[in-house]
Design a protein around this motif. Structure first.
Motif, mmCIF file in Angstrom:
data_model
loop_
_atom_site.group_PDB
_atom_site.id
_atom_site.type_symbol
_atom_site.label_atom_id
_atom_site.label_comp_id
_atom_site.label_asym_id
_atom_site.label_seq_id
_atom_site.Cartn_x
_atom_site.Cartn_y
_atom_site.Cartn_z
ATOM 1 N N UNK A 1 0.826 -1.208 0.000
ATOM 2 C CA UNK A 1 0.000 0.000 0.000
ATOM 3 C C UNK A 1 0.862 1.261 0.000
ATOM 4 N N UNK A 2 0.241 2.344 -0.417
ATOM 5 C CA UNK A 2 0.871 3.661 -0.442
ATOM 6 C C UNK A 2 -0.161 4.670 0.050
ATOM 7 N N UNK B 1 -6.792 18.236 -6.417
ATOM 8 C CA UNK B 1 -6.477 16.986 -7.115
ATOM 9 C C UNK B 1 -7.646 16.012 -6.999
ATOM 10 N N UNK B 2 -8.087 15.477 -8.135
ATOM 11 C CA UNK B 2 -9.119 14.449 -8.122
ATOM 12 C C UNK B 2 -8.563 13.162 -7.523
ATOM 13 N N UNK B 3 -9.406 12.414 -6.811
ATOM 14 C CA UNK B 3 -8.998 11.087 -6.337
ATOM 15 C C UNK B 3 -8.977 10.102 -7.496
ATOM 16 N N UNK B 4 -10.033 10.129 -8.306
ATOM 17 C CA UNK B 4 -10.153 9.284 -9.491
ATOM 18 C C UNK B 4 -10.697 10.135 -10.631
ATOM 19 N N UNK B 5 -10.524 9.639 -11.837
ATOM 20 C CA UNK B 5 -10.987 10.385 -13.004
ATOM 21 C C UNK B 5 -12.493 10.633 -12.960
ATOM 22 N N UNK B 6 -12.878 11.855 -13.327
ATOM 23 C CA UNK B 6 -14.287 12.163 -13.531
ATOM 24 C C UNK B 6 -14.623 12.129 -15.015
ATOM 25 N N UNK B 7 -13.619 12.314 -15.862
ATOM 26 C CA UNK B 7 -13.786 12.268 -17.314
ATOM 27 C C UNK B 7 -12.558 11.637 -17.946
ATOM 28 N N UNK B 8 -12.681 11.243 -19.212
ATOM 29 C CA UNK B 8 -11.602 10.501 -19.871
ATOM 30 C C UNK B 8 -10.302 11.301 -19.966
ATOM 31 N N UNK C 1 3.714 -4.458 -16.519
ATOM 32 C CA UNK C 1 2.809 -4.742 -15.397
ATOM 33 C C UNK C 1 1.436 -4.122 -15.626
ATOM 34 N N UNK C 2 1.420 -2.952 -16.259
ATOM 35 C CA UNK C 2 0.169 -2.216 -16.444
ATOM 36 C C UNK C 2 -0.782 -2.899 -17.421
ATOM 37 N N UNK C 3 -0.286 -3.884 -18.167
ATOM 38 C CA UNK C 3 -1.161 -4.610 -19.091
ATOM 39 C C UNK C 3 -2.176 -5.470 -18.345
ATOM 40 N N UNK C 4 -1.825 -5.920 -17.140
ATOM 41 C CA UNK C 4 -2.713 -6.840 -16.423
ATOM 42 C C UNK C 4 -3.096 -6.377 -15.023
ATOM 43 N N UNK C 5 -2.449 -5.316 -14.506
ATOM 44 C CA UNK C 5 -2.817 -4.815 -13.179
ATOM 45 C C UNK C 5 -2.428 -3.345 -13.070
ATOM 46 N N UNK C 6 -3.328 -2.555 -12.485
ATOM 47 C CA UNK C 6 -3.038 -1.147 -12.246
ATOM 48 C C UNK C 6 -3.339 -0.800 -10.797
ATOM 49 N N UNK C 7 -2.367 -0.257 -10.086
ATOM 50 C CA UNK C 7 -2.629 0.215 -8.722
ATOM 51 C C UNK C 7 -3.782 1.211 -8.728
ATOM 52 N N UNK C 8 -4.483 1.275 -7.608
ATOM 53 C CA UNK C 8 -5.663 2.146 -7.559
ATOM 54 C C UNK C 8 -5.892 2.638 -6.139
ATOM 55 N N UNK C 9 -6.506 3.834 -6.032
ATOM 56 C CA UNK C 9 -6.856 4.363 -4.707
ATOM 57 C C UNK C 9 -7.990 3.538 -4.120
ATOM 58 N N UNK C 10 -8.001 3.438 -2.796
ATOM 59 C CA UNK C 10 -8.998 2.611 -2.100
ATOM 60 C C UNK C 10 -10.090 3.445 -1.439
ATOM 61 N N UNK C 11 -9.802 4.687 -1.113
ATOM 62 C CA UNK C 11 -10.817 5.598 -0.585
ATOM 63 C C UNK C 11 -10.891 6.810 -1.496
ATOM 64 N N UNK D 1 -5.539 12.284 3.695
ATOM 65 C CA UNK D 1 -5.108 10.901 3.524
ATOM 66 C C UNK D 1 -5.848 10.193 2.391
ATOM 67 N N UNK D 2 -5.075 9.716 1.433
ATOM 68 C CA UNK D 2 -5.599 8.927 0.337
ATOM 69 C C UNK D 2 -4.730 7.677 0.254
ATOM 70 N N UNK D 3 -5.364 6.514 0.352
ATOM 71 C CA UNK D 3 -4.632 5.249 0.404
ATOM 72 C C UNK D 3 -4.854 4.478 -0.894
ATOM 73 N N UNK D 4 -3.760 3.951 -1.447
ATOM 74 C CA UNK D 4 -3.827 3.188 -2.694
ATOM 75 C C UNK D 4 -3.237 1.802 -2.492
#
Length: 325
Positions: free
Chosen positions: A96-97, A105-112, A135-145, A154-157
């Motif tokens: 985790x990070x 800063x957005x947590x996740x994308x709102x638009x493409x 690695x990005x072809x089959x898994x991408x890290x992502x935020x959890x909250x 605090x934003x945890x990924x």
């Protein structure tokens, strides 16, 4: 021919599921045909796709580069999709990070076309060589909250699949205690619990609070304790609160505090206009003073994200004193 080695983020899944991530544009019939013809092998042997992958397994695609490119989503343009920007890292291990997300800063994308904390975190991991383009072809890290764009803290990924799944499980089951700091209008006294029912208008992205349940509404609850009071001249008193989320719903802290007569300073949607104008004029406040301050985990670990620069500047600027009860 191209060869891939199974890592920790790909293990323990079915082989065909992995192939459908690797060749996202290929129909399932094509993948199973290639398996039958041994144009796709696992550890040099014929496979049917039902095998469970282990770390270190070798996958070979005996396909032309043109065919692989046709059916693969392809490695992204790293510099464009995952730009590097310095992040304030609060905690990091192999799974985790945690970062201190800045206001805006957005947590996740709102638009493409958006670049969010998700993309910046991947850019950071690529620069630190903890992640590769393959690695990005089959898994991408992502935020959890998730935090609103104008909420810092605090934003945890999840850096790994294991980290992503474990953290999501803890957050969804409410095993993690989440605390926020915020400046509010008025003199909030003593520990309080606020609860109600929240309804959201998807078009306006605005929520309303009710004391009774209605169709589509969701139960919400927070508790808070005052940390400090500050005298504001003609604006009276402001209070620095620590708020604990008991439930986690969009905008719930802001709407519940506003309904209780203590709107968050700088909140343009649910806040108090006069108070916001005073803080903007006197202290140059340009964002809502709401910050995801700390998290307490079941194993005893606690993460704390220091208040952002604007928040700290406001505290330094105000004359602190004990306001009479």
């Amino acid at each position: 021919m191209q060869s891939f080695q199974i890592g920790s983020n790909e293990k323990d899944q079915r082989f065909d599921k992995y192939l459908k991530k690797l060749l996202q544009k290929a129909p399932g019939s094509f993948i199973y045909k290639m398996l039958r013809k041994k144009n796709i092998t696992l550890n040099g042997k014929k496979a049917d796709g039902s095998e469970k992958l282990k770390q270190g397994d070798e996958v070979k695609l005996f396909l032309s580069d043109e065919t692989i490119q046709k059916f693969s989503k392809g490695a992204p343009d790293v510099s464009a999709c995952y730009p590097y920007t310095p992040l304030e890292v609060i905690y990091e291990d192999k799974d985790i990070l945690a970062i201190n997300k800045p206001v805006g800063m957005l947590s996740q994308k709102a638009g493409s076309g958006d670049i969010s904390a998700n993309e910046y975190i991947i850019g950071y991991l690529l620069k630190e060589q903890e992640l590769t383009e393959q690695d990005l072809l089959t898994f991408r890290p992502s935020v959890c909250n998730r935090l609103d764009r104008n909420t810092s803290g605090l934003l945890v990924a999840g850096k790994s699949l294991r980290g992503l799944q474990d953290m999501a499980k803890q957050l969804n089951s409410r095993l993690v205690e989440k605390y926020y700091r915020c400046f509010v209008k008025g003199k909030a006294q003593g520990a309080q619990a606020l609860e109600g029912w929240l309804s959201k208008d998807g078009e306006s992205n605005q929520v309303t609070l009710s004391r009774q349940e209605s169709p589509g509404s969701k139960y919400i609850k927070i508790t808070y304790v005052p940390v400090e009071h500050y005298r504001l001249g003609e604006q009276g008193v402001a209070t620095l609160l620590e708020v604990q989320l008991i439930t986690g719903r969009s905008h719930q802290i802001r709407v519940q505090l506003a309904a209780a007569g203590h709107p968050v300073i700088g909140d343009q949607k649910y806040g108090d206009r006069a108070a916001n104008e005073w803080f903007a004029r006197k202290l140059h406040v340009r964002s809502q003073l709401l910050h995801a301050y700390r998290m307490k985990f079941p194993d005893g670990k606690e993460l704390i994200a220091p208040l952002n620069g604007e928040f700290q500047r406001v505290i330094r600027s105000l004359e602190k004193h004990n306001v009479p009860s």
